[in-house]
Write a protein that holds these residues in place. Structure first.
Motif, mmCIF file in Angstrom:
data_model
loop_
_atom_site.group_PDB
_atom_site.id
_atom_site.type_symbol
_atom_site.label_atom_id
_atom_site.label_comp_id
_atom_site.label_asym_id
_atom_site.label_seq_id
_atom_site.Cartn_x
_atom_site.Cartn_y
_atom_site.Cartn_z
ATOM 1 N N GLY A 14 3.366 -10.410 16.548
ATOM 2 C CA GLY A 14 3.256 -9.175 15.770
ATOM 3 C C GLY A 14 4.632 -8.778 15.259
ATOM 4 O O GLY A 14 4.970 -7.593 15.173
ATOM 5 N N ALA A 15 5.435 -9.797 14.893
ATOM 6 C CA ALA A 15 6.838 -9.550 14.511
ATOM 7 C C ALA A 15 6.956 -8.766 13.210
ATOM 8 O O ALA A 15 7.998 -8.156 12.950
ATOM 9 N N THR A 16 5.909 -8.787 12.368
ATOM 10 C CA THR A 16 6.006 -8.114 11.072
ATOM 11 C C THR A 16 5.529 -6.664 11.115
ATOM 12 O O THR A 16 5.527 -5.986 10.089
ATOM 13 N N GLY A 17 5.108 -6.202 12.282
ATOM 14 C CA GLY A 17 4.611 -4.822 12.388
ATOM 15 C C GLY A 17 5.706 -3.848 12.788
ATOM 16 O O GLY A 17 6.899 -4.206 12.846
ATOM 17 N N SER A 18 5.276 -2.626 13.054
ATOM 18 C CA SER A 18 6.218 -1.560 13.400
ATOM 19 C C SER A 18 6.958 -1.877 14.710
ATOM 20 O O SER A 18 8.194 -1.799 14.778
ATOM 21 N N ILE A 19 6.225 -2.268 15.750
ATOM 22 C CA ILE A 19 6.876 -2.606 17.026
ATOM 23 C C ILE A 19 7.696 -3.889 16.876
ATOM 24 O O ILE A 19 8.817 -3.994 17.389
ATOM 25 N N GLY A 20 7.140 -4.859 16.152
ATOM 26 C CA GLY A 20 7.854 -6.115 15.939
ATOM 27 C C GLY A 20 9.186 -5.865 15.250
ATOM 28 O O GLY A 20 10.235 -6.391 15.648
ATOM 29 N N ASP A 21 9.153 -5.026 14.233
ATOM 30 C CA ASP A 21 10.361 -4.716 13.480
ATOM 31 C C ASP A 21 11.400 -4.017 14.375
ATOM 32 O O ASP A 21 12.592 -4.339 14.326
ATOM 33 N N SER A 22 10.934 -3.085 15.200
ATOM 34 C CA SER A 22 11.865 -2.399 16.114
ATOM 35 C C SER A 22 12.435 -3.377 17.133
ATOM 36 O O SER A 22 13.598 -3.269 17.537
ATOM 37 N N THR A 23 11.617 -4.342 17.558
ATOM 38 C CA THR A 23 12.109 -5.338 18.518
ATOM 39 C C THR A 23 13.196 -6.187 17.870
ATOM 40 O O THR A 23 14.250 -6.441 18.471
ATOM 41 N N LEU A 24 12.953 -6.596 16.627
ATOM 42 C CA LEU A 24 13.972 -7.390 15.916
ATOM 43 C C LEU A 24 15.267 -6.585 15.772
ATOM 44 O O LEU A 24 16.368 -7.118 15.901
ATOM 45 N N SER A 25 15.124 -5.280 15.525
ATOM 46 C CA SER A 25 16.336 -4.462 15.335
ATOM 47 C C SER A 25 17.140 -4.392 16.638
ATOM 48 O O SER A 25 18.365 -4.274 16.599
ATOM 49 N N ILE A 26 16.466 -4.501 17.779
ATOM 50 C CA ILE A 26 17.199 -4.501 19.056
ATOM 51 C C ILE A 26 17.881 -5.853 19.283
ATOM 52 O O ILE A 26 19.024 -5.913 19.745
ATOM 53 N N LEU A 27 17.195 -6.931 18.909
ATOM 54 C CA LEU A 27 17.837 -8.254 19.036
ATOM 55 C C LEU A 27 19.091 -8.320 18.168
ATOM 56 O O LEU A 27 20.101 -8.925 18.532
ATOM 57 N N LEU A 123 6.066 -10.594 30.035
ATOM 58 C CA LEU A 123 5.346 -10.141 28.839
ATOM 59 C C LEU A 123 5.612 -8.659 28.653
ATOM 60 O O LEU A 123 5.262 -7.838 29.501
ATOM 61 N N ALA A 124 6.267 -8.314 27.553
ATOM 62 C CA ALA A 124 6.471 -6.908 27.201
ATOM 63 C C ALA A 124 5.230 -6.479 26.431
ATOM 64 O O ALA A 124 4.958 -6.992 25.348
ATOM 65 N N LEU A 125 4.465 -5.562 27.005
ATOM 66 C CA LEU A 125 3.123 -5.305 26.476
ATOM 67 C C LEU A 125 3.046 -4.012 25.671
ATOM 68 O O LEU A 125 2.991 -2.922 26.222
ATOM 69 N N ALA A 126 3.055 -4.175 24.338
ATOM 70 C CA ALA A 126 2.762 -3.026 23.471
ATOM 71 C C ALA A 126 1.269 -3.001 23.173
ATOM 72 O O ALA A 126 0.683 -1.938 22.992
ATOM 73 N N ASN A 127 0.659 -4.183 23.129
ATOM 74 C CA ASN A 127 -0.766 -4.316 22.775
ATOM 75 C C ASN A 127 -1.647 -3.725 23.887
ATOM 76 O O ASN A 127 -2.124 -4.428 24.781
ATOM 77 N N LYS A 128 -1.854 -2.408 23.803
ATOM 78 C CA LYS A 128 -2.628 -1.711 24.839
ATOM 79 C C LYS A 128 -4.059 -2.204 24.902
ATOM 80 O O LYS A 128 -4.724 -2.131 25.935
ATOM 81 N N GLY A 274 13.640 -1.512 24.332
ATOM 82 C CA GLY A 274 14.943 -1.857 24.904
ATOM 83 C C GLY A 274 14.887 -1.858 26.428
ATOM 84 O O GLY A 274 15.477 -2.734 27.080
ATOM 85 N N TYR A 275 14.154 -0.884 26.985
ATOM 86 C CA TYR A 275 14.038 -0.838 28.455
ATOM 87 C C TYR A 275 13.365 -2.109 28.969
ATOM 88 O O TYR A 275 13.796 -2.711 29.957
ATOM 89 N N ALA A 276 12.298 -2.533 28.275
ATOM 90 C CA ALA A 276 11.575 -3.742 28.701
ATOM 91 C C ALA A 276 12.439 -4.994 28.501
ATOM 92 O O ALA A 276 12.348 -5.936 29.282
ATOM 93 N N LEU A 277 13.279 -4.997 27.472
ATOM 94 C CA LEU A 277 14.123 -6.169 27.223
ATOM 95 C C LEU A 277 15.258 -6.244 28.253
ATOM 96 O O LEU A 277 15.618 -7.312 28.716
ATOM 97 N N GLY A 278 15.801 -5.084 28.609
ATOM 98 C CA GLY A 278 16.938 -5.082 29.538
ATOM 99 C C GLY A 278 16.531 -5.107 30.999
ATOM 100 O O GLY A 278 17.339 -5.455 31.850
ATOM 101 N N TYR A 279 15.287 -4.725 31.305
ATOM 102 C CA TYR A 279 14.840 -4.545 32.681
ATOM 103 C C TYR A 279 15.282 -5.687 33.590
ATOM 104 O O TYR A 279 15.124 -6.830 33.206
ATOM 105 N N PRO A 280 15.839 -5.430 34.765
ATOM 106 C CA PRO A 280 15.958 -4.130 35.435
ATOM 107 C C PRO A 280 17.206 -3.333 35.058
ATOM 108 O O PRO A 280 17.459 -2.295 35.661
ATOM 109 N N ASN A 281 17.968 -3.825 34.084
ATOM 110 C CA ASN A 281 19.152 -3.058 33.674
ATOM 111 C C ASN A 281 18.837 -2.205 32.461
ATOM 112 O O ASN A 281 18.026 -2.588 31.629
#
Ligand code: NDP
Ligand code: MG
Length: 395
Positions: A14-27, A123-128, A274-281
């Motif tokens: 889902g890289a082209t969606g709203s969450i995907g785009d925000s994830t790319l911006s963190i990378l 797995l960082a789960l946005a897909n509820k 970002g929290y899910a990407l850095g976890y546990p930091n």
């Protein structure tokens, strides 16, 4: 000489969606730390190819089979693999990765999420919808493969953070907040006539169209009630919804000593991602620093059930349990399609979903085994009944 730290292998579904785009911006904040494995999208081939080129992904996959030629053309000369179709998306989820973002919208997010868990990754789960349709299957797959699921939905990330270091047995209640959506202050009669355009604008959050409409109807919060129950294992009567128009407290956990731990943060999904990407930091994130003195006050209201009947439906779904979540979500997705294409009105969505649940509740939904096949079957049946219910409404 010290070895450079190994790069983390990252995939985004889902890289082209709203969450995907925000994830790319963190990378993008630290691109040298990551190797991007798979990026997936559906209709937005241009955005998919651009992201794949920028991050030099191993593979780009579109869910749309007929767009493969277009994707290949957009990636020509790069050496990036291209693939298309639902099976190709599942296959991409089996490519070894250390962290996989699940941000496809809707029930289509479940199969790749399961495949990702089967490789024992995070797995960082946005897909509820995965948890709503197949919570026990998802959690069991994670357990069996020693995989980790980290919640990305802001309320669930907030609960997860508040529970850090706590004993789950001391939890009395969990409160998830809701902004109230686009029609919070509208007269009820006007809401009945609301258009898809009006329902697609959110007062606080910037999100994909489907979840934004689900916020206006409170179907999003209904899904989140079920998501909370499935992920944290709390009982339905321990979960409360509170209208909080400022959307700054995302959730609170109430303990047996009557203390509440609240998570307060800007309404920006980059926090939870970002929290899910850095976890546990905790990562250093370039987000707004809240000026609470300037904000002045945070307000709360009990939800008005006449305005938000979807919340009652969620309670009914939790009572039935089993495959009721798959039925609820399938019917909701079909009704949402009906509203977006102007076949039915805004308030008809909840009628249609309610009809489908009552129609199918006699079919042993609560006792059925939760497998990918049974979930798919319940989902398809619910969509079929929803289409019939929408046709009946128009007569
Ligand atoms: P968007 O609609 O912005 O993006 C959805 C993504 O899924 C896009 O990449 C889209 O591709 C892709 N997609 C659409 N249909 C399919 C399909 N059938 N198969 C495979 N991929 C598909 O959604 P959001 O980013 O807003 O939401 C994603 C998920 O995260 C949802 O489950 C939502 O509930 C959840 N979530 C979102 C939040 C937010 O702030 N946006 C907050 C909390 C949870 P394309 O665009 O190329 O067509
Ligand atoms: Mg949420």
């Amino acid at each position: 000489m010290t070895q450079p730290a190994a790069k983390r292998r990252i995939s985004i579904f889902g890289a082209t969606g709203s969450i995907g785009d925000s994830t790319l911006s963190i990378l993008r904040l630290n691109p040298k730390a990551y190797d991007v494995v798979a990026l997936t999208g559906s209709g937005n081939i241009k955005a998919l190819a651009e992201a794949a080129r920028e991050f030099n992904a191993e593979i780009a996959v579109t869910a749309d089979d007929v767009r493969l030629g277009e994707l290949k053309e957009a990636l020509a000369g790069t050496g990036i693999e291209a693939a298309a179709g639902a099976q190709a998306i599942e296959d991409a989820a089996s490519r070894p990765a250390d962290w996989i973002m699940s941000a496809i919208v809707g029930a289509a997010g479940l199969p790749p999420g399961l495949k990702a868990l089967e490789q024992g990754t995070t797995l960082a789960l946005a897909n509820k919808e995965s948890l709503v349709t197949a919570g026990p299957l998802l959690l069991d797959t994670a357990r069996r493969h020693n995989a980790t699921i980290l919640p990305v939905d802001s309320e669930h990330s907030a609960i997860f953070q508040a529970l850090n270091g706590e004993n789950i047995d001391t939890v009395e209640r969990v409160i998830i907040t809701a902004s109230g959506g686009a029609f919070r202050d509208w007269p009820l009669d006007d809401i009945a006539k609301a258009t898809p355009e009006q329902a697609s604008s959110h007062p606080n959050w910037n999100m994909g169209q489907r979840i934004t409409i689900d916020s206006a109807s409170m179907f999003n919060k209904a899904l989140e009630l079920i998501e909370t129950r499935e992920f944290f294992g709390v009982q339905p009567d321990q979960i409360e919804v509170l209208i909080h128009p400022e959307s700054l407290i995302h959730a609170m956990v109430g303990f047996c000593d009557k203390g509440l731990l609240a998570h307060v943060g800007p309404h920006d999904m980059r926090h939870a991602i970002g929290y899910a990407l850095g976890y546990p930091n905790r990562p250093d994130l370039p987000l707004e620093r809240l000026d609470l003195a300037k904000i002045g006050q945070l307000t709360f209201q009990a939800p008005d059930m006449a305005r938000y009947p979807a919340l009652e439906l969620a309670r009914r779904v939790m009572e039935i349990h089993g495959l009721a979540g798959a039925v609820f979500n399938g019917a909701k997705e079909a009704a949402l399609d009906g509203f977006i294409s102007r076949q039915i009105g805004f308030n008809d969505m909840v009628r249609v979903v309610g009809n489908v649940i009552e129609l199918m509740s006699g079919e042993g939904l609560g006792n059925a085994a939760i497998t990918l096949d049974s979930v798919r079957e319940a989902d398809q049946m619910a969509r079929k009944h929803a289409v019939q219910s929408m046709a009946a409404l128009k007569l």
